[in-house]
Design a protein around this motif. Structure first.
Motif, mmCIF file in Angstrom:
data_model
loop_
_atom_site.group_PDB
_atom_site.id
_atom_site.type_symbol
_atom_site.label_atom_id
_atom_site.label_comp_id
_atom_site.label_asym_id
_atom_site.label_seq_id
_atom_site.Cartn_x
_atom_site.Cartn_y
_atom_site.Cartn_z
ATOM 1 N N ASP A 1 0.014 2.092 -11.911
ATOM 2 C CA ASP A 1 -0.803 2.511 -13.045
ATOM 3 C C ASP A 1 -0.711 4.027 -13.242
ATOM 4 O O ASP A 1 -0.630 4.515 -14.372
ATOM 5 C CB ASP A 1 -2.255 2.070 -12.847
ATOM 6 C CG ASP A 1 -3.075 2.211 -14.107
ATOM 7 O OD1 ASP A 1 -2.649 1.679 -15.159
ATOM 8 O OD2 ASP A 1 -4.134 2.865 -14.055
ATOM 9 N N GLY A 2 -0.702 4.771 -12.135
ATOM 10 C CA GLY A 2 -0.537 6.227 -12.214
ATOM 11 C C GLY A 2 0.814 6.610 -12.784
ATOM 12 O O GLY A 2 0.919 7.533 -13.603
ATOM 13 N N ASP B 1 -0.652 -1.484 -7.112
ATOM 14 C CA ASP B 1 -1.063 -1.615 -8.518
ATOM 15 C C ASP B 1 -1.634 -0.305 -9.062
ATOM 16 O O ASP B 1 -1.321 0.095 -10.182
ATOM 17 C CB ASP B 1 -2.080 -2.750 -8.681
ATOM 18 C CG ASP B 1 -1.460 -4.121 -8.442
ATOM 19 O OD1 ASP B 1 -0.230 -4.266 -8.633
ATOM 20 O OD2 ASP B 1 -2.194 -5.041 -8.036
ATOM 21 N N LEU B 2 -2.457 0.375 -8.258
ATOM 22 C CA LEU B 2 -2.995 1.670 -8.682
ATOM 23 C C LEU B 2 -1.897 2.729 -8.764
ATOM 24 O O LEU B 2 -1.885 3.568 -9.665
ATOM 25 C CB LEU B 2 -4.101 2.130 -7.732
ATOM 26 C CG LEU B 2 -5.421 1.383 -7.839
ATOM 27 C CD1 LEU B 2 -6.385 1.828 -6.741
ATOM 28 C CD2 LEU B 2 -6.048 1.587 -9.211
ATOM 29 N N TYR B 3 -0.975 2.688 -7.820
ATOM 30 C CA TYR B 3 0.168 3.606 -7.841
ATOM 31 C C TYR B 3 0.985 3.413 -9.118
ATOM 32 O O TYR B 3 1.313 4.379 -9.817
ATOM 33 C CB TYR B 3 1.030 3.395 -6.595
ATOM 34 C CG TYR B 3 2.373 4.064 -6.658
ATOM 35 C CD1 TYR B 3 2.491 5.449 -6.578
ATOM 36 C CD2 TYR B 3 3.535 3.316 -6.811
ATOM 37 C CE1 TYR B 3 3.730 6.068 -6.640
ATOM 38 C CE2 TYR B 3 4.774 3.923 -6.870
ATOM 39 C CZ TYR B 3 4.871 5.298 -6.791
ATOM 40 O OH TYR B 3 6.103 5.897 -6.869
ATOM 41 N N PHE C 1 0.823 -1.205 0.000
ATOM 42 C CA PHE C 1 0.000 0.000 0.000
ATOM 43 C C PHE C 1 0.853 1.248 0.000
ATOM 44 O O PHE C 1 1.994 1.239 0.460
ATOM 45 C CB PHE C 1 -0.918 0.028 1.231
ATOM 46 C CG PHE C 1 -1.964 -1.042 1.214
ATOM 47 C CD1 PHE C 1 -3.054 -0.959 0.358
ATOM 48 C CD2 PHE C 1 -1.862 -2.144 2.045
ATOM 49 C CE1 PHE C 1 -4.024 -1.953 0.343
ATOM 50 C CE2 PHE C 1 -2.821 -3.145 2.034
ATOM 51 C CZ PHE C 1 -3.908 -3.044 1.180
ATOM 52 N N VAL C 2 0.260 2.332 -0.515
ATOM 53 C CA VAL C 2 0.891 3.646 -0.518
ATOM 54 C C VAL C 2 -0.059 4.590 0.217
ATOM 55 O O VAL C 2 -1.219 4.726 -0.182
ATOM 56 C CB VAL C 2 1.138 4.134 -1.968
ATOM 57 C CG1 VAL C 2 1.795 5.496 -1.974
ATOM 58 C CG2 VAL C 2 1.973 3.116 -2.752
ATOM 59 N N TYR D 1 -4.022 10.565 0.741
ATOM 60 C CA TYR D 1 -3.602 9.810 -0.430
ATOM 61 C C TYR D 1 -3.521 8.351 -0.021
ATOM 62 O O TYR D 1 -2.850 8.006 0.952
ATOM 63 C CB TYR D 1 -2.225 10.325 -0.876
ATOM 64 C CG TYR D 1 -1.665 9.699 -2.122
ATOM 65 C CD1 TYR D 1 -1.825 10.321 -3.357
ATOM 66 C CD2 TYR D 1 -0.945 8.512 -2.078
ATOM 67 C CE1 TYR D 1 -1.276 9.775 -4.513
ATOM 68 C CE2 TYR D 1 -0.402 7.951 -3.215
ATOM 69 C CZ TYR D 1 -0.567 8.595 -4.434
ATOM 70 O OH TYR D 1 -0.023 8.044 -5.572
ATOM 71 N N PHE D 2 -4.221 7.488 -0.743
ATOM 72 C CA PHE D 2 -4.175 6.058 -0.475
ATOM 73 C C PHE D 2 -4.351 5.320 -1.789
ATOM 74 O O PHE D 2 -5.275 5.595 -2.555
ATOM 75 C CB PHE D 2 -5.290 5.618 0.482
ATOM 76 C CG PHE D 2 -5.468 4.122 0.496
ATOM 77 C CD1 PHE D 2 -4.577 3.318 1.179
ATOM 78 C CD2 PHE D 2 -6.492 3.517 -0.202
ATOM 79 C CE1 PHE D 2 -4.720 1.935 1.174
ATOM 80 C CE2 PHE D 2 -6.641 2.138 -0.222
ATOM 81 C CZ PHE D 2 -5.747 1.350 0.477
ATOM 82 N N LYS D 3 -3.452 4.404 -2.065
ATOM 83 C CA LYS D 3 -3.543 3.566 -3.257
ATOM 84 C C LYS D 3 -2.921 2.212 -2.959
ATOM 85 O O LYS D 3 -2.023 2.094 -2.134
ATOM 86 C CB LYS D 3 -2.791 4.192 -4.438
ATOM 87 C CG LYS D 3 -3.423 5.448 -4.970
ATOM 88 C CD LYS D 3 -2.725 5.926 -6.218
ATOM 89 C CE LYS D 3 -3.471 7.149 -6.751
ATOM 90 N NZ LYS D 3 -2.898 7.653 -7.977
ATOM 91 N N THR D 4 -3.390 1.223 -3.680
ATOM 92 C CA THR D 4 -2.669 -0.041 -3.691
ATOM 93 C C THR D 4 -1.441 0.166 -4.572
ATOM 94 O O THR D 4 -1.390 1.112 -5.370
ATOM 95 C CB THR D 4 -3.527 -1.175 -4.282
ATOM 96 O OG1 THR D 4 -3.812 -0.852 -5.646
ATOM 97 C CG2 THR D 4 -4.816 -1.373 -3.488
#
Length: 149
Positions: free
Chosen positions: A82-83, A78-80, A63-64, A73-76
């Protein structure tokens, strides 16, 4: 008797010094491995926008967390990633990029690296939690915030 006690004490003291030096040497080896991971995977992956390289240093499912411009700010991971994949890389933007390792602390198979990352118009402070898994240091959590200059 005094001579025997003094000799025993000196031998015991020297063992302690050797053990401390061994621990310091082992820590230096681990710090060097983490430094290599940060510089050659994390910083390089962010700078070039290379998600395969950057993703290889993260443990799957990480996690981020943090805040950017005061917003949560919160992302897995994988989402990070992808960004990172879908933005213009700092390298291609022509804007300055500077990654700096401020501190690395290692205790057994865990570690924390404190970094400063200047990119675009941001000055990020990152805290990366590492865990040594199968002989490789991997990021298991990333926390970040942007600092006002």
């Amino acid at each position: 008797m005094k001579t025997i006690l003094l000799t025993a004490f000196m031998l015991w003291s020297f063992q302690g010094i050797k053990a401390q030096n061994t621990i310091k040497m082992e820590n230096q080896t681990e710090i060097a491995a983490i430094r290599d991971a940060v510089e050659n995977y994390y910083f390089k992956g962010i700078y070039e926008g290379d998600v395969l390289l950057l993703g290889s240093i993260f443990y799957p499912g990480s996690f981020v967390f943090g805040d950017v411009k005061g917003q949560p700010y919160f992302k897995t991971v994988d989402l990070y990633l992808d960004g990172v994949k879908n933005r213009q890389s700092p390298k291609d933007s022509g804007k300055p990029f500077k990654g700096e390792i401020l501190n690395i602390k290692v205790v057994n198979s865990i570690a924390v690296a404190e970094l400063n990352v200047k990119m675009y118009d941001f000055n990020y402070r990152d805290f990366l939690s590492f865990h040594k898994i199968n002989g490789k240091w991997l990021i298991v959590n990333k926390m970040l915030t942007d600092l006002s200059e």
